[in-house]
Write a protein that holds these residues in place. Structure first.
Motif, PDB file in Angstrom:
ATOM      1  N   THR A  60       0.840  -1.195   0.000  1.00  0.00           N
ATOM      2  CA  THR A  60       0.000   0.000   0.000  1.00  0.00           C
ATOM      3  C   THR A  60       0.876   1.247   0.000  1.00  0.00           C
ATOM      4  OG1 THR A  60      -0.113   0.171   2.409  1.00  0.00           O
ATOM      5  CG2 THR A  60      -1.729  -1.265   1.315  1.00  0.00           C
ATOM      6  N   ALA A  61       0.279   2.349  -0.432  1.00  0.00           N
ATOM      7  CA  ALA A  61       1.013   3.611  -0.455  1.00  0.00           C
ATOM      8  C   ALA A  61       1.442   4.014   0.959  1.00  0.00           C
ATOM      9  CB  ALA A  61       0.151   4.701  -1.085  1.00  0.00           C
ATOM     10  N   LEU A  62       0.607   3.732   1.950  1.00  0.00           N
ATOM     11  CA  LEU A  62       0.965   4.070   3.330  1.00  0.00           C
ATOM     12  C   LEU A  62       2.187   3.292   3.779  1.00  0.00           C
ATOM     13  CD1 LEU A  62       0.313   5.616   5.890  1.00  0.00           C
ATOM     14  CD2 LEU A  62      -1.221   3.752   6.561  1.00  0.00           C
ATOM     15  N   GLN A  63       2.266   2.016   3.398  1.00  0.00           N
ATOM     16  CA  GLN A  63       3.446   1.226   3.749  1.00  0.00           C
ATOM     17  C   GLN A  63       4.690   1.765   3.070  1.00  0.00           C
ATOM     18  OE1 GLN A  63       1.845  -2.564   2.452  1.00  0.00           O
ATOM     19  NE2 GLN A  63       1.564  -3.272   4.546  1.00  0.00           N
ATOM     20  N   ARG A  64       4.567   2.149   1.802  1.00  0.00           N
ATOM     21  CA  ARG A  64       5.726   2.682   1.079  1.00  0.00           C
ATOM     22  C   ARG A  64       6.175   4.023   1.630  1.00  0.00           C
ATOM     23  NH1 ARG A  64       2.437   1.051  -3.256  1.00  0.00           N
ATOM     24  NH2 ARG A  64       1.983   3.226  -3.824  1.00  0.00           N
ATOM     25  N   MET A  65       5.224   4.836   2.091  1.00  0.00           N
ATOM     26  CA  MET A  65       5.535   6.191   2.538  1.00  0.00           C
ATOM     27  C   MET A  65       5.859   6.288   4.028  1.00  0.00           C
ATOM     28  SD  MET A  65       5.476   8.329  -0.022  1.00  0.00           S
ATOM     29  CE  MET A  65       6.165   7.073  -1.123  1.00  0.00           C
ATOM     30  N   THR A  66       5.634   5.221   4.792  1.00  0.00           N
ATOM     31  CA  THR A  66       5.860   5.292   6.237  1.00  0.00           C
ATOM     32  C   THR A  66       7.280   5.704   6.611  1.00  0.00           C
ATOM     33  OG1 THR A  66       4.085   3.728   6.772  1.00  0.00           O
ATOM     34  CG2 THR A  66       5.864   3.940   8.376  1.00  0.00           C
ATOM     35  N   PRO A  67       8.342   5.142   5.989  1.00  0.00           N
ATOM     36  CA  PRO A  67       9.689   5.620   6.339  1.00  0.00           C
ATOM     37  C   PRO A  67       9.858   7.117   6.080  1.00  0.00           C
ATOM     38  CG  PRO A  67       9.813   3.549   5.134  1.00  0.00           C
ATOM     39  CD  PRO A  67       8.388   3.999   5.045  1.00  0.00           C
ATOM     40  N   LEU A  68       9.352   7.599   4.947  1.00  0.00           N
ATOM     41  CA  LEU A  68       9.451   9.026   4.643  1.00  0.00           C
ATOM     42  C   LEU A  68       8.709   9.855   5.688  1.00  0.00           C
ATOM     43  CD1 LEU A  68      10.172  11.405   2.766  1.00  0.00           C
ATOM     44  CD2 LEU A  68       8.062  10.926   1.506  1.00  0.00           C
ATOM     45  N   ILE A  69       7.538   9.397   6.109  1.00  0.00           N
ATOM     46  CA  ILE A  69       6.755  10.134   7.104  1.00  0.00           C
ATOM     47  C   ILE A  69       7.511  10.217   8.429  1.00  0.00           C
ATOM     48  CG2 ILE A  69       4.654  10.047   8.494  1.00  0.00           C
ATOM     49  CD1 ILE A  69       3.246   8.834   6.033  1.00  0.00           C
ATOM     50  N   LEU A  70       8.090   9.117   8.868  1.00  0.00           N
ATOM     51  CA  LEU A  70       8.840   9.119  10.128  1.00  0.00           C
ATOM     52  C   LEU A  70      10.071  10.016  10.029  1.00  0.00           C
ATOM     53  CD1 LEU A  70       8.628   5.322  11.068  1.00  0.00           C
ATOM     54  CD2 LEU A  70       7.232   7.223  11.921  1.00  0.00           C
ATOM     55  N   LYS A 157      -2.338  -2.394 -12.044  1.00  0.00           N
ATOM     56  CA  LYS A 157      -1.647  -3.208 -11.045  1.00  0.00           C
ATOM     57  C   LYS A 157      -0.183  -3.401 -11.433  1.00  0.00           C
ATOM     58  CE  LYS A 157      -5.230  -3.918  -8.461  1.00  0.00           C
ATOM     59  NZ  LYS A 157      -5.309  -3.362  -7.113  1.00  0.00           N
ATOM     60  N   GLY A 158       0.685  -3.171 -10.464  1.00  0.00           N
ATOM     61  CA  GLY A 158       2.108  -3.347 -10.709  1.00  0.00           C
ATOM     62  C   GLY A 158       2.851  -2.058 -10.957  1.00  0.00           C
ATOM     63  N   ARG A 159       2.131  -0.919 -11.144  1.00  0.00           N
ATOM     64  CA  ARG A 159       2.828   0.343 -11.386  1.00  0.00           C
ATOM     65  C   ARG A 159       1.961   1.492 -10.892  1.00  0.00           C
ATOM     66  NH1 ARG A 159       3.446   4.013 -15.807  1.00  0.00           N
ATOM     67  NH2 ARG A 159       1.999   2.776 -17.051  1.00  0.00           N
ATOM     68  N   VAL A 160       2.556   2.387 -10.087  1.00  0.00           N
ATOM     69  CA  VAL A 160       1.859   3.561  -9.599  1.00  0.00           C
ATOM     70  C   VAL A 160       1.906   4.631 -10.688  1.00  0.00           C
ATOM     71  CG1 VAL A 160       1.824   5.374  -7.849  1.00  0.00           C
ATOM     72  CG2 VAL A 160       2.419   3.037  -7.211  1.00  0.00           C
ATOM     73  N   LEU A 161       0.746   5.075 -11.145  1.00  0.00           N
ATOM     74  CA  LEU A 161       0.691   6.000 -12.275  1.00  0.00           C
ATOM     75  C   LEU A 161       1.110   7.411 -11.892  1.00  0.00           C
ATOM     76  CD1 LEU A 161      -2.653   4.896 -13.996  1.00  0.00           C
ATOM     77  CD2 LEU A 161      -0.317   4.201 -14.535  1.00  0.00           C
ATOM     78  N   LEU A 162       0.785   7.848 -10.690  1.00  0.00           N
ATOM     79  CA  LEU A 162       1.098   9.215 -10.270  1.00  0.00           C
ATOM     80  C   LEU A 162       1.742   9.194  -8.880  1.00  0.00           C
ATOM     81  CD1 LEU A 162       0.758  12.161 -11.297  1.00  0.00           C
ATOM     82  CD2 LEU A 162      -1.326  12.281  -9.927  1.00  0.00           C
ATOM     83  N   PRO A 163       3.026   8.848  -8.800  1.00  0.00           N
ATOM     84  CA  PRO A 163       3.689   8.800  -7.485  1.00  0.00           C
ATOM     85  C   PRO A 163       3.752  10.162  -6.804  1.00  0.00           C
ATOM     86  CG  PRO A 163       5.283   8.564  -9.275  1.00  0.00           C
ATOM     87  CD  PRO A 163       3.926   8.459  -9.899  1.00  0.00           C
ATOM     88  N   GLU A 164       3.654  11.245  -7.592  1.00  0.00           N
ATOM     89  CA  GLU A 164       3.667  12.573  -6.985  1.00  0.00           C
ATOM     90  C   GLU A 164       2.541  12.735  -5.968  1.00  0.00           C
ATOM     91  OE1 GLU A 164       5.159  13.182 -11.289  1.00  0.00           O
ATOM     92  OE2 GLU A 164       3.805  11.875 -10.175  1.00  0.00           O
ATOM     93  N   ALA A 165       1.405  12.096  -6.246  1.00  0.00           N
ATOM     94  CA  ALA A 165       0.270  12.179  -5.316  1.00  0.00           C
ATOM     95  C   ALA A 165       0.616  11.534  -3.980  1.00  0.00           C
ATOM     96  CB  ALA A 165      -0.960  11.518  -5.926  1.00  0.00           C
ATOM     97  N   ASP A 166       1.355  10.427  -4.009  1.00  0.00           N
ATOM     98  CA  ASP A 166       1.759   9.783  -2.765  1.00  0.00           C
ATOM     99  C   ASP A 166       2.669  10.689  -1.948  1.00  0.00           C
ATOM    100  OD1 ASP A 166       0.302   7.575  -3.453  1.00  0.00           O
ATOM    101  OD2 ASP A 166       2.012   6.377  -4.111  1.00  0.00           O
ATOM    102  N   TYR A 167       3.581  11.391  -2.632  1.00  0.00           N
ATOM    103  CA  TYR A 167       4.489  12.295  -1.922  1.00  0.00           C
ATOM    104  C   TYR A 167       3.730  13.494  -1.349  1.00  0.00           C
ATOM    105  CZ  TYR A 167       8.543   9.676  -3.504  1.00  0.00           C
ATOM    106  OH  TYR A 167       9.474   8.679  -3.705  1.00  0.00           O
ATOM    107  N   VAL A 168       2.765  14.006  -2.097  1.00  0.00           N
ATOM    108  CA  VAL A 168       1.941  15.103  -1.572  1.00  0.00           C
ATOM    109  C   VAL A 168       1.206  14.647  -0.315  1.00  0.00           C
ATOM    110  CG1 VAL A 168      -0.115  16.507  -2.002  1.00  0.00           C
ATOM    111  CG2 VAL A 168       1.662  16.352  -3.744  1.00  0.00           C
ATOM    112  N   ASN A 169       0.570  13.489  -0.378  1.00  0.00           N
ATOM    113  CA  ASN A 169      -0.166  12.993   0.787  1.00  0.00           C
ATOM    114  C   ASN A 169       0.765  12.711   1.962  1.00  0.00           C
ATOM    115  OD1 ASN A 169      -2.927  12.939  -0.116  1.00  0.00           O
ATOM    116  ND2 ASN A 169      -2.403  11.230  -1.456  1.00  0.00           N
ATOM    117  N   ALA A 170       1.945  12.187   1.682  1.00  0.00           N
ATOM    118  CA  ALA A 170       2.888  11.895   2.760  1.00  0.00           C
ATOM    119  C   ALA A 170       3.322  13.177   3.469  1.00  0.00           C
ATOM    120  CB  ALA A 170       4.118  11.160   2.201  1.00  0.00           C
TER     121      ALA A 170
END
Length: 341
Positions: A60-70, A157-170
């Motif tokens: 999940t995006a939350l799992q991928r972004m957790t290190p960055l958030i911490l 499935k298998g590729r995040v189309l807009l990773p920028e959105a994950d970074y914004v949310n993080a």
């Protein structure tokens, strides 16, 4: 003869590998045959030998972004104390921000807090502005359909189309969470409106990562709308500290600071109106239309089961935070009229 024998062994391995594939194709692990210099070896698709995901996009995006958030929480905290320690001790803030019985008041804490806020909001505003208006990946990387704008990062499935959105949310989770806690120590920021804003925005960013939804609108509401906050931070700096207290009158900067303050105030008013009033209304209308389509056609059960409440929350908060923008606009207009008068 040696080559023929090796080839026969490889065929035998491939035969067993195919048998294992058909035995396991209904399980969570799919076995594939991979040719290597040592022969044909079975491998699992997306799972390692322990059954864990080997594909980053399968987490999940939350799992991928957790290190960055911490790391973000740690960065903000260290940055605050470092800036506080490096600031000169002879700063003179505006009398409004100091108690009358403390002649040695410098309010370095307020300035350090402002610098941390500036760094976080600059990242959000610049990334959102670049993704939405310059690279236009918010529109080009996602299918421009209700499904694409809301479920875009999970459709392929298998590729995040807009990773920028994950970074914004993080970074929303980082800044709004950190700001919420830190504001308890600053009476200037610990107001009902601001604390509610921090909490509501934190919920938006956190559950966007958890459910992996809303990438298109996250870039605008969480990124582009914060572009005006960059100029607000600079303007507030001069509100907390008059220009005369920042540099001596003999410094060349004393003639530049008034222009910087005026430019920041003007850009804040312009960008606030464009992105938080006009643009907000346009994007909110699209979000409400997309959300209604998704609810009407039962797409949540297909793409994001259990997240119906969150879509309703986003649609409701779009109205709530939009009303807050209008409330702030009224104060901005009053201030502009006061300056002009």
């Amino acid at each position: 003869l040696a080559h023929r024998k090796q080839f026969q062994l490889q065929l035998e391995e491939q035969k067993h590998c195919h048998i294992d594939f058909y035995r396991n194709h209904n399980t969570s692990s799919t076995t594939m045959c991979v040719m290597s210099k040592n022969g044909i070896t079975p491998q699992t698709n997306g799972l390692d030998t322990k059954g864990h995901s080997s594909n980053p996009a399968s987490s999940t995006a939350l799992q991928r972004m957790t290190p960055l958030i911490l790391y973000g929480y740690l960065f903000n905290t260290i940055c605050y104390f470092l800036v506080y320690a490096l600031l000169p001790t002879n700063l003179t803030p505006a009398p409004t921000y100091c108690p009358d019985d403390n002649p040695n008041c410098t309010r370095r804490d307020l300035l350090a807090f402002q610098i941390v806020s500036f760094l976080n909001l600059s990242y959000l505003g610049l990334l959102g502005f670049y993704t939405f208006f310059i690279s236009k990946r918010a529109s080009n990387a996602l299918p421009q359909t209700p499904q694409g704008r809301y479920f875009g990062n999970t459709l392929n499935k298998g590729r995040v189309l807009l990773p920028e959105a994950d970074y914004v949310n993080a970074v929303i989770v980082i800044f709004q969470g950190w700001d919420f806690i830190a504001s308890f120590f600053f009476e200037e920021h610990c107001t009902m409106i601001m604390m509610s804003h921090h909490l509501l925005a934190f919920i938006c960013g956190f559950f966007c990562l958890l459910y992996e939804v809303n990438p298109y609108y996250a870039v605008y509401f969480g990124g582009v709308s914060e572009f005006s906050s960059i100029f607000l931070c600079i303007s507030q700096l001069f509100q907390f500290y008059p220009q005369a207290s920042l540099v001596p009158s003999s410094s060349i900067l004393s003639s530049i600071l008034p222009a910087i303050e005026t430019f920041s105030q003007a850009m804040f008013v312009i960008t606030f109106f464009l992105f938080r009033i006009v643009g907000w209304a346009q994007q909110l209308y699209m979000l409400l239309s997309d959300g209604s389509y998704i609810l009407k056609n039962g797409l949540l059960q297909k793409y994001s089961p259990g997240s119906r409440w969150f879509l309703l929350y986003l649609m409701t908060m779009g109205f709530g935070l939009g009303a807050l923008q209008v409330f702030w606009l009224r104060g901005i207009v009053d201030k502009v009229l006061e300056v002009i008068g």
